[in-house]
Design a protein around this motif. Structure first.
Motif, mmCIF file in Angstrom:
data_model
loop_
_atom_site.group_PDB
_atom_site.id
_atom_site.type_symbol
_atom_site.label_atom_id
_atom_site.label_comp_id
_atom_site.label_asym_id
_atom_site.label_seq_id
_atom_site.Cartn_x
_atom_site.Cartn_y
_atom_site.Cartn_z
ATOM 1 N N VAL A 54 39.747 41.992 45.928
ATOM 2 C CA VAL A 54 39.272 42.986 46.896
ATOM 3 C C VAL A 54 38.896 44.222 46.093
ATOM 4 C CG1 VAL A 54 40.625 42.123 48.845
ATOM 5 C CG2 VAL A 54 41.616 43.841 47.299
ATOM 6 N N LYS A 55 38.129 45.090 46.734
ATOM 7 C CA LYS A 55 37.615 46.247 46.006
ATOM 8 C C LYS A 55 37.923 47.529 46.771
ATOM 9 C CE LYS A 55 33.372 47.611 43.589
ATOM 10 N NZ LYS A 55 31.936 47.313 43.425
ATOM 11 N N VAL A 56 38.468 48.512 46.056
ATOM 12 C CA VAL A 56 38.700 49.847 46.609
ATOM 13 C C VAL A 56 37.989 50.831 45.710
ATOM 14 C CG1 VAL A 56 40.390 51.602 47.228
ATOM 15 C CG2 VAL A 56 40.931 49.183 47.574
ATOM 16 N N GLY A 57 36.923 51.408 46.254
ATOM 17 C CA GLY A 57 36.075 52.239 45.404
ATOM 18 C C GLY A 57 35.420 51.366 44.356
ATOM 19 N N LYS A 58 35.576 51.730 43.114
ATOM 20 C CA LYS A 58 35.006 50.940 42.030
ATOM 21 C C LYS A 58 36.029 50.009 41.392
ATOM 22 C CE LYS A 58 31.503 54.384 40.790
ATOM 23 N NZ LYS A 58 30.953 55.241 39.708
ATOM 24 N N TYR A 77 41.039 44.628 42.752
ATOM 25 C CA TYR A 77 42.430 44.176 42.743
ATOM 26 C C TYR A 77 42.415 42.656 42.905
ATOM 27 C CZ TYR A 77 43.518 49.083 43.372
ATOM 28 O OH TYR A 77 43.599 50.445 43.196
ATOM 29 N N TYR A 78 43.051 41.946 41.954
ATOM 30 C CA TYR A 78 42.930 40.491 41.859
ATOM 31 C C TYR A 78 44.197 39.786 42.316
ATOM 32 C CZ TYR A 78 38.881 41.583 38.942
ATOM 33 O OH TYR A 78 37.680 42.064 38.471
ATOM 34 N N THR A 138 50.138 40.304 50.212
ATOM 35 C CA THR A 138 49.819 39.447 49.065
ATOM 36 C C THR A 138 48.405 38.876 49.211
ATOM 37 O OG1 THR A 138 52.135 38.853 48.802
ATOM 38 C CG2 THR A 138 50.498 37.411 47.760
ATOM 39 N N LEU A 139 47.609 39.043 48.163
ATOM 40 C CA LEU A 139 46.291 38.398 48.103
ATOM 41 C C LEU A 139 46.520 37.011 47.497
ATOM 42 C CD1 LEU A 139 43.229 38.553 48.476
ATOM 43 C CD2 LEU A 139 43.086 39.567 46.183
ATOM 44 N N LYS A 140 46.370 36.011 48.332
ATOM 45 C CA LYS A 140 46.701 34.652 47.898
ATOM 46 C C LYS A 140 45.766 34.178 46.792
ATOM 47 C CE LYS A 140 48.853 32.903 52.115
ATOM 48 N NZ LYS A 140 48.800 31.846 53.158
ATOM 49 N N VAL A 156 46.481 45.314 47.833
ATOM 50 C CA VAL A 156 46.366 46.759 47.649
ATOM 51 C C VAL A 156 47.564 47.436 48.308
ATOM 52 C CG1 VAL A 156 44.978 48.815 48.108
ATOM 53 C CG2 VAL A 156 43.860 46.622 47.603
ATOM 54 N N LYS A 157 48.084 48.466 47.649
ATOM 55 C CA LYS A 157 49.239 49.183 48.184
ATOM 56 C C LYS A 157 48.770 50.193 49.240
ATOM 57 C CE LYS A 157 52.497 50.207 45.296
ATOM 58 N NZ LYS A 157 53.253 50.882 44.215
ATOM 59 N N TYR A 158 49.350 50.107 50.421
ATOM 60 C CA TYR A 158 49.075 51.027 51.517
ATOM 61 C C TYR A 158 50.325 51.869 51.773
ATOM 62 C CZ TYR A 158 44.705 48.721 52.896
ATOM 63 O OH TYR A 158 43.420 48.239 52.928
ATOM 64 N N LYS A 159 50.134 53.181 51.835
ATOM 65 C CA LYS A 159 51.235 54.084 52.171
ATOM 66 C C LYS A 159 50.909 54.756 53.494
ATOM 67 C CE LYS A 159 54.256 57.701 50.350
ATOM 68 N NZ LYS A 159 54.554 58.591 49.199
ATOM 69 N N PHE A 160 51.786 54.580 54.477
ATOM 70 C CA PHE A 160 51.575 55.126 55.805
ATOM 71 C C PHE A 160 52.460 56.358 56.010
ATOM 72 C CE2 PHE A 160 50.546 50.625 56.101
ATOM 73 C CZ PHE A 160 49.321 50.639 56.756
ATOM 74 N N GLY A 161 51.885 57.374 56.608
ATOM 75 C CA GLY A 161 52.634 58.567 57.020
ATOM 76 C C GLY A 161 52.524 58.695 58.530
ATOM 77 N N ILE A 162 53.645 58.792 59.208
ATOM 78 C CA ILE A 162 53.658 58.851 60.668
ATOM 79 C C ILE A 162 54.439 60.082 61.106
ATOM 80 C CG2 ILE A 162 54.243 57.620 62.795
ATOM 81 C CD1 ILE A 162 54.125 55.037 61.289
#
Length: 617
Positions: A602-606, A609-610, A534-536, A505-511
């Protein structure tokens, strides 16, 4: 006998009015200014008549006896004072042909409805062809809340019967009731100072701050040793606090709002002498305030490119910050808390600021209002004497009296309207420039932000804090969702590990950093970085026992489940089963030839991501 003299005087005024009414139309068209000359029949502006045995050419900077006669626009004499006095005022302006005056009534008087006072400055505005810059600056400073701004009023001035032109009468900058409300006796610890970079006068007391800023004392004029020592302590304490760039420190010793308002007004007008002279500060009850404002005729583009070279950026004078050259404002503008206040105040007052030069929801622009209300007087200022005017030139640069190169804009526009248009355009460009410049002013910011893998489900963030920092706020957006606060860290922290990250899953961080002043936080801009772990793909085995096939695999860290695919053809597999993360095997009866593939997810909301998956027989 007096009645006859008064009658003759009134007849002379009527004759002058008739001559001016007839001749004014032709010269105003040549001037580029269109006014309703018929309005001058009964008088179109308030007037002051100064009568003295001292001829104007002999007037110096010491008071001489005079009679002052104040006449309203209806022609009514509202004040006559035969025990008054007059002198020249100003430094470079006193050398110009159009003389500035200081007048003093015998008793306090409310001149043109302004607060009572005995002494009044009468500004010639000889270096400003529009004659509006001082008035525009005073009015904006008043609206912005700069303390103790001098009240002002346009009028025509006559000296020994001769029209001198349009002038701006103002309150003097001095201590007292309805003026700068500070103590002015030998016991007071209050004081008022102004920047005086070079000029030396034997009767003036000077001091220097630790940063090398030279000040002249206005109040008290001659401080005692105790007063001087106290003033130096107050000045240097405030200056040291400003150097910290922390509002929690400098707000103890300066009135921040007065400094904000004063800075905005002065930076807008960009007066050439801001860091040279006439820039004032005062101390009341051991706290420093910025103001009152003064000396704005050589400002807003009215500056010689040949003398004030640093004032220009190429051919443009509206660009670049100017007032930060004065070290106190240089220190303050390195504080993001001060910058934030400047931005907020500019936004709050933007309509009023723009109304100086443009029509908006507040009505006609001030410049338009001035040209309408005082246009006939402005025109008379430049009309020839034989046409009933004061005879001043639109093209002549009167400051050459003080400097061979001249101080004001060179060359001057040919018509009054051109000078006004130039001022309007310059102010518009200046305000737009400052708004963009301040928007992008950030002293505290995140730099060199990186993100790297930390184990199977962690992201390690690393950055550099530029400037002051009391803490750091980290926000995150997961899979393009809304940003939410992930963590608030206190102190000068520059690393953080985000845990329980979902691989794939793509994570975008703001600091961003923040500085605290009590419960108020001032934030830097966000710095952003994106990272995806990476999801192996699962490593699996296929074991056949008769018609039964058993598929097993190793757990994938971070996976929330698995999907098993199968089919008789390698390229045409269909989903057979979705399993929870704890399940790592799947059994199925199949024919001799059958293919399998396993993916983690993995699951984000409904949304799922494979991982990738390989095919086995």
């Amino acid at each position: 006998m007096n009645e006859i003299k008064n009658g003759r005087k009134e007849m002379n005024r009527i004759i002058k009015t008739i001559v001016l009414t007839i001749s004014l139309s032709a010269f105003t068209m040549a001037l580029g200014l269109f006014v309703n000359v018929s309005a001058y029949d009964a008088g179109d502006i308030d007037r002051i008549y100064i009568t003295s045995d001292t001829a104007l050419k002999n007037l110096q900077k010491e008071y001489v006896p005079a009679t002052l006669e104040v006449v309203d626009k209806n022609g009514t004499v509202v004040k006559t004072d035969a025990s008054s006095s007059v002198k020249l005022r100003g430094n470079s302006t006193s050398k110009a042909e159009k003389k500035p005056f200081k007048i003093k009534f015998n008793k306090k008087y409310s001149l043109f409805g302004m607060d009572e006072g005995k002494g009044w400055n009468v500004l010639a505005n000889a270096f400003d062809k529009t004659m509006m810059r001082n008035k525009l600056g005073f009015d904006l400073a008043t609206a912005m809340g700069v303390p103790y701004v001098s009240q002002s009023h346009f009028c025509d001035i006559y000296y020994n019967g001769a029209l001198q032109g349009n002038y701006l009468v103002t309150e003097p900058v001095e201590a007292g009731p309805n003026k700068v409300d500070i103590g002015d006796d030998e016991e007071t610890k209050d004081f008022m100072i102004e920047i005086e970079r070079e000029r030396y006068e034997s009767d003036v007391t000077y001091t220097k701050s630790k940063a090398g800023i030279r000040f002249a004392f206005n109040v008290p004029e001659v401080p005692t040793k105790e007063q001087l020592d106290n003033a130096n302590a107050v000045i240097n304490r405030a200056e040291d606090a400003m150097k910290t760039n922390r509002m929690s420190e400098y707000s103890k010793y300066i009135d921040v709002d007065s400094f904000v308002n004063f800075y905005i007004v002065c930076e807008i007008f960009k007066a050439v002498d801001f860091n040279y002279s006439s820039t004032r500060f005062f101390c009341k009850d051991s706290k420093m305030y910025a103001g009152p404002i003064w000396d704005i005729d050589l400002s807003s583009g009215n500056a010689s490119k040949y003398f004030y070279k640093a004032y220009y950026d190429g051919n443009d004078s509206y660009k670049n910050l100017h007032c930060t050259e004065m070290k106190w404002f240089g220190f303050l503008m390195e504080s993001d808390e001060f910058v934030a206040k400047v931005k907020a105040r500019l936004s709050q007052m933007k309509n009023r600021i723009q109304n100086m030069y443009a029509d908006n929801s507040l009505g006609k622009s001030q410049i338009s209002q001035f040209t309408t209300e005082y246009g006939a007087s402005f025109a008379r200022n430049y009309a020839s004497v034989d046409q009933g005017g004061a005879g001043w030139s639109l093209m002549k640069r009167y400051s050459i009296c003080d400097n061979p190169k001249g101080l004001e804009l060179d060359p001057q526009p040919a018509t009054y309207n051109e000078s006004v248009n130039l001022l309007q355009t310059w102010l518009k460009n200046r305000v737009n420039y400052l708004e963009a410049e301040w928007k992008n002013t950030h002293n505290n910011y995140i730099d060199m932000l990186t993100a790297s893998k930390k184990g199977a489900t962690g992201i390690y963030l690393d950055w550099y804090n530029n400037g002051l920092v009391d803490g750091v706020e980290i926000q995150v957006s997961i899979a393009g969702g809304k940003f939410k606060t992930l963590k608030t860290l206190t102190g000068d922290v520059n690393t953080y590990t985000a845990k329980k990250i979902k691989p794939g899953v793509k994570y975008k961080f703001g600091i961003r950093t923040f500085v605290k002043n009590g419960n108020v936080k001032t934030y830097s801009p966000f710095a952003y970085i994106t990272k995806k772990l990476t999801l192996k793909k699962p490593s699996f085995k296929v074991k056949r026992k008769g018609k039964k096939v058993k598929v097993t695999w190793k757990k994938v860290k971070g996976a929330e489940g698995y999907v098993v695919y199968g089919g008789k053809k390698k390229g045409k597999l269909k989903k057979l089963k979705t399993l929870k993360a704890k399940k790592i095997k799947y059994t199925k009866k199949v024919g001799k030839k059958y293919y399998f593939k396993v993916k983690a997810f993995v699951k984000v909301g409904k949304k799922k991501y494979y991982s990738k998956g390989s095919v086995k027989k």
